[in-house]
Scaffold this motif. Structure first.
Motif, PDB file in Angstrom:
ATOM      1  N   GLU A  16      89.772 -23.844 -10.653  1.00  0.00           N
ATOM      2  CA  GLU A  16      90.621 -24.449  -9.633  1.00  0.00           C
ATOM      3  C   GLU A  16      92.003 -23.803  -9.654  1.00  0.00           C
ATOM      4  O   GLU A  16      92.533 -23.486 -10.726  1.00  0.00           O
ATOM      5  CB  GLU A  16      90.732 -25.947  -9.933  1.00  0.00           C
ATOM      6  N   ASP A  17      92.601 -23.605  -8.481  1.00  0.00           N
ATOM      7  CA  ASP A  17      93.922 -22.976  -8.399  1.00  0.00           C
ATOM      8  C   ASP A  17      94.961 -23.730  -9.216  1.00  0.00           C
ATOM      9  O   ASP A  17      95.792 -23.120  -9.910  1.00  0.00           O
ATOM     10  CB  ASP A  17      94.373 -22.882  -6.942  1.00  0.00           C
ATOM     11  N   MET A  31      82.897 -25.486 -12.099  1.00  0.00           N
ATOM     12  CA  MET A  31      84.313 -25.197 -11.880  1.00  0.00           C
ATOM     13  C   MET A  31      85.149 -25.767 -13.022  1.00  0.00           C
ATOM     14  O   MET A  31      84.907 -26.887 -13.475  1.00  0.00           O
ATOM     15  CB  MET A  31      84.795 -25.784 -10.550  1.00  0.00           C
ATOM     16  N   THR A  42      88.422 -27.421 -13.791  1.00  0.00           N
ATOM     17  CA  THR A  42      89.386 -28.178 -12.994  1.00  0.00           C
ATOM     18  C   THR A  42      90.695 -28.370 -13.753  1.00  0.00           C
ATOM     19  O   THR A  42      90.778 -28.087 -14.963  1.00  0.00           O
ATOM     20  CB  THR A  42      88.819 -29.554 -12.633  1.00  0.00           C
TER      21      THR A  42
END
Length: 389
Positions: A255-256, A288, A290
């Motif tokens: 996640e960015d 992902m 996070t």
């Protein structure tokens, strides 16, 4: 996420999965090595940087580049309690033997082995507890007992042999700051002689920021002999790439916001990026990583760094030296004025000289400017404040 597929490498000298932001250093080394093999003047390099910025990784990669450019490669680490002559002997012998395999360099290599026997005998070097003898030695070559005279002799023979073989020789030395003043001076003299003679010999050293000053104090012309590229933290783009690309190569994502958190708190220091990236991977369910995963991994990351990366260095300090560095840490982040440290400790600056010198010699702090100090270990002040001693 699968721990067997964790791509990160948080270890001393371990090559990261993505060597981001270091292309300029590698290209600099490639040009120096390529020029040397082609008989052109080539500048040697001293990579300067704090702990954990990847200097050793760069040295290893430069060794690979040098081999691709047709150079013989020697690599060693300068420990605190050993001499340069003892460290160099096995590598010099190995290179001489390699050169003897080239028809054009056989005679030169034979002469070099003779010089090496002189060198080993005069400096009382032993292999496996047996002192090397002088049988078959050539009088007058590398036998003065003065390293500043003998080392150029040996480097010169290797340079001549490498040139005759259409090769070159690169010497990679890590932890240069631990060389004695006499050994560093001899090394600089030898490389200066190689440059004057146009021989294909290149030195790539790596060490803490004070190496440039030490080299200049050893020989004033050292500042012109070497390039001193600073190896620091990665910029934001490179730091993100160092984390994101390995994750994506394992067909996972990050996640960015998670990526931004890692880069911000590590300040882009490569070792810390690898450590936090590794623990974040391990705690994440996937596919992902996070922000919540990264936050959950943070305490484990800090605990691992405190127990390993930081504590190993802290444990080398005496009680008096611990008081000194704790005083530095209470002043916030560096650089730290000596006057401020003395004030915190309620001591005269002059009385702190021995402790200061000892901590510098242990590679824990360095002088950033006249009257100012800083830690050689990134984020060490934060670690000391966490200890709260």
């Amino acid at each position: 996420m699968d721990p067997y597929r964790n791509p990160f490498a948080p270890g001393a000298g371990f090559p990261p999965p993505e060597l981001a932001g270091r292309d300029s250093f590698l290209e600099m080394a490639r040009i120096s090595c390529g020029r040397a093999v082609r008989g052109k003047p080539a500048r040697s390099l001293m990579l300067l940087g704090l702990r954990g910025v990847g200097k050793t990784v760069l040295l290893n990669e430069i060794g690979n580049i040098a081999r691709q450019e047709g150079m013989l490669v020697s690599q060693l680490e300068a420990p605190e309690k050993n001499t340069l002559s003892t460290l160099l002997y096995p590598e010099l012998r190995r290179v001489m033997r390699s050169l003897s395999g080239f028809e054009g360099a056989k005679h030169i290599a034979t002469r070099g082995m003779s010089a090496l026997r002189n060198f080993a005998s005069i400096f009382k070097i032993d292999i496996g507890g047996v002192e090397v003898g002088v049988e078959g030695a050539e009088p007058g070559l590398a036998d003065s007992g003065d390293l500043q005279h003998d080392l150029p002799d040996l480097f010169g023979v290797i340079g001549e042999g490498a040139k005759a073989a259409g090769k070159g020789w690169v010497l990679l030395i890590d932890e240069v700051q631990y060389l004695s003043e006499g050994d560093l001076s001899a090394l600089i003299v030898a490389m200066h002689r190689m440059a004057q003679r146009g021989l294909p010999v290149v030195l790539v050293g790596a060490g803490l920021p004070q190496v440039a000053k030490l080299a200049g104090e050893a020989k004033s012309y050292a500042e012109r002999l070497f390039l001193y590229p600073p190896v620091g933290a990665l910029d934001e783009e490179a730091a993100k790439l160092a984390v994101r690309k390995p994750v994506e190569e394992e067909e996972q994502t990050i996640e960015d916001a998670a990526l931004q958190a890692i880069v911000a708190r590590t300040r882009g220091y490569p070792f810390f990026l690898q450590e936090w990236g590794s623990t974040s991977w391990d705690v994440a369910a996937g596919p992902m990583i996070t922000l919540a995963d990264v936050e959950r991994a943070y305490p484990e990351t800090i605990a691992g760094l405190d127990a390993g990366f930081f504590k190993v260095r802290y444990d080398r300090l005496t009680k008096a030296e611990i008081q000194f560095v704790m005083a530095m840490a209470t002043l916030g982040d560096g650089p730290y004025p000596m006057a401020g440290i003395a004030k915190v400790m309620e001591r005269d600056q002059s009385s702190l000289g021995p402790a200061r010198a000892n901590i510098i010699s242990k590679g824990m702090i360095y002088s950033t400017d006249h009257g100012y100090l800083d830690f050689t270990v990134p984020l060490f002040a934060e670690y000391l404040r966490r200890r709260g001693e």
